[in-house]
Design an enzyme around this catalytic site. Structure first.
Site, PDB file in Angstrom:
ATOM      1  CB  CYS A 134     -20.226   3.783 113.346  1.00 56.83           C
ATOM      2  SG  CYS A 134     -20.883   3.380 111.878  1.00 56.83           S
ATOM      3  NE  ARG A 144     -13.333   4.270 115.368  1.00 57.10           N
ATOM      4  CZ  ARG A 144     -12.391   3.304 115.635  1.00 57.10           C
ATOM      5  NH1 ARG A 144     -11.523   3.592 116.540  1.00 57.10           N
ATOM      6  NH2 ARG A 144     -13.039   2.110 115.775  1.00 57.10           N
ATOM      7  CD1 TRP A 184     -17.935   2.341 106.755  1.00 58.10           C
ATOM      8  CD2 TRP A 184     -16.518   4.038 106.419  1.00 58.10           C
ATOM      9  NE1 TRP A 184     -17.075   2.037 105.890  1.00 58.10           N
ATOM     10  CE2 TRP A 184     -16.092   3.106 105.719  1.00 58.10           C
ATOM     11  CE3 TRP A 184     -15.698   5.178 106.792  1.00 58.10           C
ATOM     12  CZ2 TRP A 184     -15.082   3.212 104.897  1.00 58.10           C
ATOM     13  CZ3 TRP A 184     -14.819   5.499 105.757  1.00 58.10           C
ATOM     14  CH2 TRP A 184     -14.429   4.303 105.047  1.00 58.10           C
ATOM     15  CG  ASN A 212     -20.519   3.047 116.632  1.00 59.81           C
ATOM     16  OD1 ASN A 212     -20.976   3.800 116.123  1.00 59.81           O
ATOM     17  ND2 ASN A 212     -19.168   3.350 117.399  1.00 59.81           N
ATOM     18  N   GLY A 213     -22.082  -0.862 115.036  1.00 60.31           N
ATOM     19  CA  GLY A 213     -21.975  -2.281 115.065  1.00 60.31           C
ATOM     20  C   GLY A 213     -23.035  -2.946 113.915  1.00 60.31           C
ATOM     21  CD  GLU A 255      -0.157  -6.656  99.183  1.00 59.21           C
ATOM     22  OE1 GLU A 255       0.091  -6.100  97.963  1.00 59.21           O
ATOM     23  OE2 GLU A 255      -0.589  -5.794 100.254  1.00 59.21           O
ATOM     24  CE  LYS A 287       1.598  -3.384 101.894  1.00 53.15           C
ATOM     25  NZ  LYS A 287       0.769  -3.422 100.902  1.00 53.15           N
ATOM     26  CD  GLU A 325       3.501   0.013  99.808  1.00 59.58           C
ATOM     27  OE1 GLU A 325       2.977  -1.071 100.510  1.00 59.58           O
ATOM     28  OE2 GLU A 325       3.052   0.890  99.294  1.00 59.58           O
ATOM     29  CG  HIS A 377      12.071 -20.882  83.798  1.00 64.88           C
ATOM     30  ND1 HIS A 377      12.377 -21.549  83.041  1.00 64.88           N
ATOM     31  CD2 HIS A 377      10.843 -21.080  84.237  1.00 64.88           C
ATOM     32  CE1 HIS A 377      11.579 -22.749  82.858  1.00 64.88           C
ATOM     33  NE2 HIS A 377      10.655 -22.381  84.045  1.00 64.88           N
ATOM     34  CE  LYS A 383      -4.333   4.269 102.931  1.00 65.90           C
ATOM     35  NZ  LYS A 383      -3.834   3.052 102.708  1.00 65.90           N
TER      36      LYS A 383
HETATM   37  O1  M6R Z   1      -6.510   3.492  96.632  1.00 73.41           O
HETATM   38  P1  M6R Z   1      -6.086   2.163  95.678  1.00 73.41           P
HETATM   39  O2  M6R Z   1      -6.153   0.889  96.009  1.00 73.41           O
HETATM   40  O3  M6R Z   1      -6.303   2.477  94.308  1.00 73.41           O
HETATM   41  O4  M6R Z   1      -4.289   2.384  95.543  1.00 73.41           O
HETATM   42  C1  M6R Z   1      -3.557   1.597  95.009  1.00 73.41           C
HETATM   43  C2  M6R Z   1      -2.085   1.829  95.163  1.00 73.41           C
HETATM   44  O5  M6R Z   1      -1.705   3.178  95.140  1.00 73.41           O
HETATM   45  C3  M6R Z   1      -1.963   1.259  96.666  1.00 73.41           C
HETATM   46  O6  M6R Z   1      -2.368  -0.094  96.607  1.00 73.41           O
HETATM   47  C4  M6R Z   1      -0.540   1.102  96.770  1.00 73.41           C
HETATM   48  O7  M6R Z   1       0.254   0.453  96.393  1.00 73.41           O
HETATM   49  C5  M6R Z   1      -0.408   1.045  98.625  1.00 73.41           C
HETATM   50  N1  M6R Z   1       0.621   1.907  99.029  1.00 73.41           N
HETATM   51  C6  M6R Z   1      -0.062  -0.394  98.820  1.00 73.41           C
HETATM   52  O8  M6R Z   1       0.185  -0.682  99.923  1.00 73.41           O
END
Ligand code: M6R
Length: 604
Positions: free
Chosen positions: A2, A27, A75, A99-100, A480, A484, A487, A503, A599
């Site tokens: 918010c 935001r 939000w 907000n909050g 994960e 990260k 990417e 293995h 994104k």
């Molecule tokens: O919006 P989503 O969670 O469905 O997106 C899935 C992936 O495209 C997303 O998690 C992607 O792997 C990110 N860039 C990870 O950091």
């Protein structure tokens, strides 16, 4: 998340409020509204969706001369994103934006209802304005009534309130949610929940501290602190760069979002726990009746949270759980049985592959659920039920806080199912709930930890590859961590189960192979340790992440001791996020917008 704006002065109030809200758009929000008090009359407008809808609504509205106004972007947390739930909220003669979260809103509302207050929304915020009006009736003084109201609220808030009783005044209070005030040379006063709306309007601002409350008129700014003692404002120079102001002092949005995890997880938990129960308003009591299997389906980071969930569902809820990569699931003619709950996980709610699997599951007559961060997204609209993760808008392409809140929801959901299937005892549930409440603390970024990672990162800028390794839920976390890193650093990284290295991948071990080893104290510590020792013996460069000293590592990042492995999971999550961030910053990359990535991936 918010946003709040407020204005008192003689300029174009509507324009100032809406422009201010536009500055907070980044935001994220799902509805917006303003209320303006001019010549003793209130005008209030609200709309769902983007601010352009609010602009259309207010097209014919203008203020002339002096006015006071408040505005808000919402939000949704308590209640759907509807016009009725949008702020400002009103009682009879006052409007409020907030907000909050007001934690004791249910108790206050119960009393107010008994006394005849008429509630229009499902929000926690609305109690503030009714409580104020009730106090005003008793005390006959607007400031005293506001002061009393604030003292009756529990929770986090930034509040602006305007009332016909004092028509040239804005009342404000801040506790746990940010708010500042700026004054320009004409003595106009501006409020906002972050710097950006004030940049260009004022040069100097006062940031309120927790517990501050008071009022402004055209000529006065009166502030009281948490001990009800009047205090002087402390004005400082305002930044002039809007983009950097949005980053709130962080170098990248991703860094800001890593730091935000503690507060957004607190929001994720809010209203969903009591002493020995986990509940989701979004799910009816018998939602899991007749369900014998759970199928989780997602992409990327969301897939990793789903993998983590599969361990929790089977371990605690004793329900068969499988996890699918959406792009694979779509084309492999999967068998679907009606006693399966089909769960899609998505930050955006728009990922094409995941969305398509949701449609397939619906067509096959399966019950469906989405775990999502964006209300009203395609998946939320299509799935039978939706649980929102409440991470706020995530700007960094590399997902961080969305993942953290997804895993939080899954841990809660596993317990929720365990509770209905009675696969955990009451004591066990109570213990878990106690641990759940500790997640926000476990992800808090300590300066010393961040500094250590920053320093270490310079040793990991080359090499022929990274292996992130872990066991149990630390395997998806390893996946994960590797995702990260690749990417945003463009270095090759893989996540692997620690026990699987022997293995095959161990053939790669040499000093140029970097192993990032997740060694939690409370999950298969001895076994994981032996796996890392095997790599160390073959001269792989090891960076161990563990609360326990480990002398076979080249580098060691010591995490805190936690009473449960999931809390270790959350702290280690922060460590791998920061490590990827710092390596990538050193490599000079644009962390927020890595090459070749978007994104929201709305294409196949
Ligand atoms: O919006 P989503 O969670 O469905 O997106 C899935 C992936 O495209 C997303 O998690 C992607 O792997 C990110 N860039 C990870 O950091």
């Amino acid at each position: 998340m918010c946003g709040i704006v407020g204005y008192i002065g003689s300029k174009n109030t509507k324009k100032i409020l809406i422009n201010g809200l536009k500055e907070l758009e980044y935001r994220g929000y799902d509805s917006a509204g303003i209320a303006v008090l001019s010549n003793g009359n209130f005008s209030s407008f609200k709309s769902v969706g983007k601010l352009v809808n609010l602009e259309k609504r207010t097209k014919d509205f203008e203020t002339r001369g002096f006015a006071v106004g408040i505005g808000h972007t919402r939000w949704a947390t308590h209640g759907k994103p509807t016009e009725l739930n949008a702020h400002p909220h009103t009682g009879v003669n006052a409007y409020v934006v907030h907000n909050g979260i007001i934690e004791n809103y249910a108790e206050l509302k119960k009393e107010l209802l008994k006394e005849g207050a008429l509630f229009l929304s499902q929000t926690d915020t609305e109690v503030i304005v009714h409580q104020f009006e009730k106090n005003l009736k008793d005390l006959k003084n607007a400031f005293k009534a506001f002061e009393k109201t604030i003292s009756e609220l529990k929770g986090a808030y930034a509040i602006l309130l305007v009332t016909k009783e004092e028509e040239n005044t804005i009342f404000f209070a801040k506790n746990g949610s940010p708010m500042l005030i700026g004054i320009n040379k004409e003595n106009d006063k501006y409020f906002a929940s972050s710097d950006t709306p004030l940049i260009g309007e004022c040069r100097e601002v006062n940031y309120f501290e927790d517990g501050d409350y008071g009022y402004v008129t055209q000529n006065e700014l009166v502030i009281y602190d948490k001990n009800n003692t009047q205090k002087e404002p402390h004005f400082i120079q305002l930044a002039t760069n809007k983009l950097s102001a949005q980053k709130e002092g962080f170098r990248f949005f991703m860094e800001k979002e890593i730091y935000e995890q503690s507060s957004v997880i607190a929001d994720t938990l809010l209203g969903r726990l009591n002493e020995n129960e986990v509940f989701f308003d979004e799910l009816e009591e018998n939602f899991f009746e007749g369900i014998n299997e759970i199928k989780l389906c997602a992409c990327g980071t969301s897939y990793h949270s789903a993998l983590t969930a599969s361990y929790l569902f089977e371990r605690y809820a004793k329900i068969k759980t499988s996890v699918e990569i959406a792009s694979e699931f779509r084309y492999r003619s999967p068998l679907m049985s009606k006693d399966t709950l089909f769960v899609v996980i998505s930050q955006s709610g728009e990922t094409a592959d995941t969305l398509e699997t949701l449609k397939m599951a619906k067509q096959s007559g399966l019950k469906t659920l989405v775990i999502c961060n964006v209300d009203n997204s395609s998946m939320v609209r299509i799935a039978d039920r939706a649980i929102l993760t409440r991470a706020g808008i995530e700007k960094g392409v590399a997902s961080t806080k969305a993942f953290a809140t997804q895993v939080t929801v899954f841990w809660m959901l596993a317990l929720h199912v365990a509770q209905s299937k009675k696969t955990l005892t009451e004591d066990e549930l109570t213990q878990h709930i106690h641990y759940l409440r500790a997640i926000p603390t476990s992800v808090h970024v300590e300066d010393a930890m961040h500094e250590r990672i920053k320093r270490l990162s310079k040793r990991y800028l080359h090499g022929h590859g990274f292996f992130f390794i872990g066991r149990d839920v630390f395997f998806p976390l390893a996946l994960e961590g590797a995702l990260k890193l690749k990417e945003i650093s463009y270095l090759h990284a893989e996540g692997y189960p620690s026990g699987e290295m022997k293995h095959g991948p161990i053939a790669l071990a040499d000093p140029e192979l970097f192993t990032i080893a997740l060694l939690p104290q409370h999950m298969l510590y001895e076994k994981s340790k032996s796996n890392v020792e095997e790599l160390s013996a073959r001269d792989s460069t090891i960076c161990a992440i563990s609360p326990l000293e480990f002398d076979k590592a080249d580098d060691f990042i010591q995490t805190k001791e936690h009473p449960h492995y999931m809390l270790e999971f959350f702290e280690m999550m922060v460590v791998v996020q920061l490590l990827s961030l710092e390596i990538s910053i050193r490599l000079g990359n644009d962390v927020d917008m890595p090459r070749n990535l978007a994104k929201s991936v709305t294409v196949e």
